[in-house]
Write an enzyme that holds these catalytic residues in place. Sequence first.
Site, PDB file in Angstrom:
ATOM      1  N   THR A   1      -3.531 -79.019 -46.021  1.00 39.00           N
ATOM      2  CA  THR A   1      -2.810 -78.449 -44.884  1.00 39.00           C
ATOM      3  C   THR A   1      -1.860 -77.449 -45.516  1.00 39.00           C
ATOM      4  O   THR A   1      -1.378 -77.674 -46.642  1.00 39.00           O
ATOM      5  CB  THR A   1      -2.029 -79.500 -44.075  1.00 39.00           C
ATOM      6  OG1 THR A   1      -1.051 -80.101 -44.931  1.00 39.00           O
ATOM      7  CG2 THR A   1      -2.945 -80.590 -43.520  1.00 39.00           C
ATOM      8  N   HIS A   2      -1.590 -76.360 -44.825  1.00 40.18           N
ATOM      9  CA  HIS A   2      -0.755 -75.279 -45.375  1.00 40.18           C
ATOM     10  C   HIS A   2      -1.284 -74.779 -46.722  1.00 40.18           C
ATOM     11  O   HIS A   2      -0.511 -74.343 -47.567  1.00 40.18           O
ATOM     12  CB  HIS A   2       0.715 -75.716 -45.528  1.00 40.18           C
ATOM     13  CG  HIS A   2       1.263 -76.393 -44.318  1.00 40.18           C
ATOM     14  ND1 HIS A   2       1.879 -75.710 -43.290  1.00 40.18           N
ATOM     15  CD2 HIS A   2       1.268 -77.699 -43.946  1.00 40.18           C
ATOM     16  CE1 HIS A   2       2.254 -76.573 -42.342  1.00 40.18           C
ATOM     17  NE2 HIS A   2       1.894 -77.791 -42.720  1.00 40.18           N
TER      18      HIS A   2
ATOM     19  N   GLU B   1     -16.962 -61.577 -48.421  1.00 33.93           N
ATOM     20  CA  GLU B   1     -15.917 -60.627 -48.023  1.00 33.93           C
ATOM     21  C   GLU B   1     -16.393 -59.727 -46.889  1.00 33.93           C
ATOM     22  O   GLU B   1     -15.639 -59.405 -45.969  1.00 33.93           O
ATOM     23  CB  GLU B   1     -15.502 -59.779 -49.229  1.00 33.93           C
ATOM     24  CG  GLU B   1     -14.721 -60.573 -50.263  1.00 33.93           C
ATOM     25  CD  GLU B   1     -14.557 -59.807 -51.560  1.00 33.93           C
ATOM     26  OE1 GLU B   1     -13.407 -59.517 -51.911  1.00 33.93           O
ATOM     27  OE2 GLU B   1     -15.561 -59.494 -52.221  1.00 33.93           O
TER      28      GLU B   1
ATOM     29  N   SER C   1     -19.177 -55.131 -60.772  1.00 37.73           N
ATOM     30  CA  SER C   1     -18.219 -54.036 -60.671  1.00 37.73           C
ATOM     31  C   SER C   1     -18.736 -52.865 -61.496  1.00 37.73           C
ATOM     32  O   SER C   1     -19.383 -53.063 -62.525  1.00 37.73           O
ATOM     33  CB  SER C   1     -16.867 -54.505 -61.207  1.00 37.73           C
ATOM     34  OG  SER C   1     -16.106 -53.414 -61.657  1.00 37.73           O
TER      35      SER C   1
ATOM     36  N   LYS D   1     -17.050 -58.758 -64.099  1.00 40.92           N
ATOM     37  CA  LYS D   1     -16.915 -59.156 -62.695  1.00 40.92           C
ATOM     38  C   LYS D   1     -18.207 -59.647 -62.055  1.00 40.92           C
ATOM     39  O   LYS D   1     -19.287 -59.162 -62.338  1.00 40.92           O
ATOM     40  CB  LYS D   1     -16.377 -57.975 -61.859  1.00 40.92           C
ATOM     41  CG  LYS D   1     -14.947 -57.599 -62.162  1.00 40.92           C
ATOM     42  CD  LYS D   1     -13.952 -58.714 -61.877  1.00 40.92           C
ATOM     43  CE  LYS D   1     -13.795 -59.013 -60.416  1.00 40.92           C
ATOM     44  NZ  LYS D   1     -12.819 -58.157 -59.741  1.00 40.92           N
TER      45      LYS D   1
ATOM     46  N   ASN E   1     -18.605 -60.534 -58.082  1.00 42.88           N
ATOM     47  CA  ASN E   1     -17.761 -60.575 -56.880  1.00 42.88           C
ATOM     48  C   ASN E   1     -18.439 -61.228 -55.672  1.00 42.88           C
ATOM     49  O   ASN E   1     -19.642 -61.079 -55.482  1.00 42.88           O
ATOM     50  CB  ASN E   1     -17.347 -59.150 -56.499  1.00 42.88           C
ATOM     51  CG  ASN E   1     -16.417 -58.531 -57.528  1.00 42.88           C
ATOM     52  OD1 ASN E   1     -15.599 -59.236 -58.128  1.00 42.88           O
ATOM     53  ND2 ASN E   1     -16.556 -57.239 -57.741  1.00 42.88           N
TER      54      ASN E   1
END
Length: 482
Positions: free
Chosen positions: A157-158, A292, A279, A285, A287
């Site tokens: 939570t949070h 996204e 990348s 990288k 990704n």
Amino acid sequence: MSSPKLWAGRFSQETDAAVHDFNASLRIDSRLWPYDVRGSIAHVIMLGDCGIIGVDEADQIRQGLQDLAADLESGKATLPPDAEDVHMAVETLLTQRLGPVAGKLHTARSRNDQVATDIRLYVKDAAGSIAQRIIGVQEVLCSLADQHKDVILPGMTHLQHAQPVRLAHHLLAYFWMLARDEDRLHDAFLRADVLPLGSGALAGTTFAIDRRKVADLLGFSEISRNSLDAVSDRDFLLETTACLAILMMHLSRLCEELILWNSSEFGWIVMGDNVTTGSSIMPQKKNPDVAELVRGKTGRVYGNLTQLLTMMKGLPLAYNKDLQEDKESFFDTVDTAIACLDAVGLLLKNTTFRVERMAASMRGDYSTATDLADHLVRQGLPFRQAHEVVGNLVKTCEQRGGGLEDLTSADLLKASLLFTGAEIGALTDPAQSANTRRTPGGTGREAVEAQSDQAREHLSNARQRLERIHARPNKEPAGADA
Ligand code: ARG
């Protein structure tokens, strides 16, 4: 220049080329041609059966439409690019093939009830294919849940470690979100399942048409009750878009978690090389672009919903050309939802869970603090006091370094004599913590097994419902395959 306008009778000047381009929608609505042809076939069969045009004429037009559909399908024919819209394009091609008799097709019909019919047919198909894909992602979630029944991770939570939960439980949370999406979509489908054809331009028609027959041929359950409403209503697009906006929000939340879990800070999952991208500058990288992009594309669908709502809000009855702006955003919404569901399914299938990292992250995270408090409550202490006692223990751990699992019996007894005989190892074991949450809907093993059974049952009902809908003739109207 553009082909002669089918409505040119009362005009003595040609349309300005810029106005033609501004007014034209073929670039957007061409994808509706299969629905337009289907609607026309049903309409013309009915016109013949009702004696409004000759049966032989109706037959000739129906045949012409079927041949045209086959040629458009195979690429032998193409829609004339200078046509105003898909309806004009189809009629123009039909006229080229059949001559003046093609002009009888538009008897007792307007483009206003025609376009409303076409997009309702499109929505019904789209709702089906999206529902199918939602179910596909739900299946992946179910099987991942089955494979990870006893994997425990810190529930949050949070975005802070809260209590241990099963990975299966976490995955199934998304299952139920998608279940609501599929259900909402079905609900939207039901309201799209109403035939507007027969409303004419706005007031109905002077011909004794049989609307029920057209509805049956096209697989619509009902016919619209008010012609003014029927030609100007786009609620079914709004509802479907709203459903898909919520769906996208769910996919976006899932992707956000996958992105977090994939970070080196979490390191809870590994995404396959086949679903990640590199990348151009940083050689190391890998990704999570897919996740996204789904998160990013959610914004377009929200935007599309706002566009549709705004387009509708000032329209007087009945049809207004503003309504032509309904399609671009709606098609984008459907394409986006389909692409994202496919991407998420693929991503999930190619993701592995690093269960040892999940387990390690629970060392020293205090996520079993509630279990310690619950233990004291079982010994008779009011929960508020138990909360305080364990809070103090957490403070001790923080000052000293280490987690609740590092507390000694002396620490416990100093905090409360009600800890007498308590086993710190058992009380702070994440698996035990999860397993003792036996309530229905909780994260205990049996509860999650029951949940997983419910999920499977839900899926099989959803699949059956979808099959029933697709068994109806909304795919091919009678006559289209003759
Ligand atoms: N292309 C138009 C649309 O998408 C078809 C209906 C045209 N109706 C009219 N009265 N101009 O809305």
